[in-house]
Write a protein that holds these residues in place. Structure first.
Motif, short mmCIF file in Angstrom:
data_model
loop_
_atom_site.label_atom_id
_atom_site.label_comp_id
_atom_site.label_asym_id
_atom_site.label_seq_id
_atom_site.Cartn_x
_atom_site.Cartn_y
_atom_site.Cartn_z
N ALA A 24 0.85 -1.19 0.00
CA ALA A 24 0.00 0.00 0.00
C ALA A 24 0.88 1.23 0.00
N LYS A 25 0.53 2.22 -0.81
CA LYS A 25 1.26 3.47 -0.85
C LYS A 25 0.28 4.64 -0.82
N ASP A 26 0.87 5.82 -0.78
CA ASP A 26 0.09 7.06 -0.73
C ASP A 26 -0.89 6.98 0.44
N GLU A 27 -2.18 7.11 0.17
CA GLU A 27 -3.18 7.04 1.25
C GLU A 27 -4.10 5.84 1.07
N GLN A 28 -3.60 4.80 0.44
CA GLN A 28 -4.41 3.60 0.22
C GLN A 28 -4.73 2.91 1.55
N THR A 29 -5.87 2.21 1.56
CA THR A 29 -6.28 1.44 2.73
C THR A 29 -6.53 0.00 2.31
N ILE A 30 -6.00 -0.93 3.08
CA ILE A 30 -6.23 -2.35 2.87
C ILE A 30 -6.90 -2.90 4.13
N ASP A 31 -7.98 -3.64 3.95
CA ASP A 31 -8.71 -4.23 5.07
C ASP A 31 -8.95 -5.70 4.73
N MET A 32 -8.28 -6.61 5.46
CA MET A 32 -8.39 -8.04 5.19
C MET A 32 -8.97 -8.75 6.41
N ASN A 33 -9.91 -9.63 6.14
CA ASN A 33 -10.52 -10.43 7.20
C ASN A 33 -10.52 -11.89 6.73
N VAL A 34 -9.91 -12.77 7.53
CA VAL A 34 -9.84 -14.20 7.21
C VAL A 34 -10.33 -14.97 8.42
N VAL A 35 -11.32 -15.84 8.20
CA VAL A 35 -11.84 -16.69 9.27
C VAL A 35 -11.75 -18.14 8.79
N VAL A 36 -11.11 -18.98 9.60
CA VAL A 36 -11.03 -20.41 9.28
C VAL A 36 -11.68 -21.16 10.43
N ASN A 37 -12.80 -21.83 10.13
CA ASN A 37 -13.52 -22.63 11.11
C ASN A 37 -13.14 -24.10 10.96
N HIS A 38 -12.61 -24.69 12.03
CA HIS A 38 -12.24 -26.10 12.06
C HIS A 38 -13.40 -26.87 12.69
N TRP A 39 -14.09 -27.68 11.89
CA TRP A 39 -15.23 -28.45 12.37
C TRP A 39 -14.92 -29.93 12.57
N ALA A 40 -13.96 -30.44 11.83
CA ALA A 40 -13.70 -31.89 11.84
C ALA A 40 -12.33 -32.19 12.45
N LYS A 41 -12.10 -33.45 12.73
CA LYS A 41 -10.83 -33.88 13.32
C LYS A 41 -9.69 -33.75 12.31
N LYS A 42 -8.50 -33.51 12.85
CA LYS A 42 -7.25 -33.50 12.10
C LYS A 42 -7.25 -32.51 10.93
N THR A 43 -7.94 -31.40 11.09
CA THR A 43 -7.91 -30.36 10.07
C THR A 43 -6.68 -29.49 10.29
N GLN A 44 -6.31 -28.74 9.24
CA GLN A 44 -5.11 -27.92 9.34
C GLN A 44 -5.29 -26.65 8.52
N CYS A 45 -4.82 -25.52 9.09
CA CYS A 45 -4.78 -24.29 8.31
C CYS A 45 -3.46 -23.58 8.55
N ASP A 46 -3.01 -22.89 7.52
CA ASP A 46 -1.78 -22.13 7.58
C ASP A 46 -2.02 -20.80 6.86
N ILE A 47 -2.03 -19.72 7.60
CA ILE A 47 -2.30 -18.38 7.06
C ILE A 47 -1.02 -17.56 7.16
N GLU A 48 -0.59 -17.01 6.02
CA GLU A 48 0.61 -16.17 6.01
C GLU A 48 0.33 -14.92 5.18
N ALA A 49 0.62 -13.76 5.75
CA ALA A 49 0.48 -12.50 5.04
C ALA A 49 1.80 -11.73 5.14
N ASN A 50 2.24 -11.17 4.02
CA ASN A 50 3.48 -10.40 3.98
C ASN A 50 3.23 -9.16 3.15
N GLY A 51 3.74 -8.02 3.64
CA GLY A 51 3.58 -6.83 2.84
C GLY A 51 4.32 -5.64 3.39
#
Length: 176
Positions: A24-51
């Motif tokens: 993001a530059k100047d006066e830009q706005t970034i709005d990120m929303n991530v929701v991961v719901n684990h309902w079952a056994k042995k589930t896996q999530c990996d969230i990575e953000a770089n900027g």
């Protein structure tokens, strides 16, 4: 820019991986929303953000990992790295792990920082200005993710778009 992602891991051993890059530059706005719901056994999530945030830009990143009843033996990880390159840039990182189940593993972390004096000295001793050094580091924050896609057409398109936004070339020289 606003993004809203909701993932439902409802099958045993289901998985979700997210790699997000932003600049993001100047006066830009970034709005990120991530929701991961684990309902079952042995589930896996990996969230990575770089900027990188330049000038007077703003960014909010909300990442939620929610271990629901029935998600035993599940794993969730969330990590963000933010390079602050503007005195007026504003960063908000809001990691959240919710847990209604036993025997799960959830981790989150964030690295937020500026270019330090040693890094700037390194660039300047090689004839690269502070402004160009910031451009190079901002590009590096995204280039790593572009390289991970495994899709050369997308990588070329993303690199070209990034080049149009930044004021310097791949080699650190300012555009003519």
């Amino acid at each position: 820019v606003y993004t809203d992602t909701r993932i439902e891991l409802s099958g045993e051993e289901s998985a979700f991986t997210m790699r997000a890059g932003y600049l993001a530059k100047d006066e830009q706005t970034i709005d990120m929303n991530v929701v991961v719901n684990h309902w079952a056994k042995k589930t896996q999530c990996d969230i990575e953000a770089n900027g990188a945030l330049m000038d007077a830009s703003q960014k909010v990143f909300r990442g939620t990992i929610d271990f629901k009843n029935g998600s035993a033996d599940s794993v969730g990880s969330e990590n963000e790295t933010v390079l602050m390159l503007g005195e007026d840039a504003v960063n908000k990182t809001v990691p959240l792990i919710l847990c209604a189940e036993e025997n799960v593993e959830g981790t989150h972390g964030a690295s937020i920082g500026e270019l330090d004096a040693d890094t700037l000295f390194y660039f300047e001793s090689r004839g690269i200005s502070k402004a160009a050094a910031e451009q190079i580091m901002a590009r590096a924050a995204i280039d790593r993710l572009i390289g991970m896609t495994g899709d050369s057409a997308f990588a070329d398109s993303a690199a070209a778009a990034l080049g149009k936004v930044l004021d310097c070339c791949n080699d650190g020289r300012e555009k003519q």
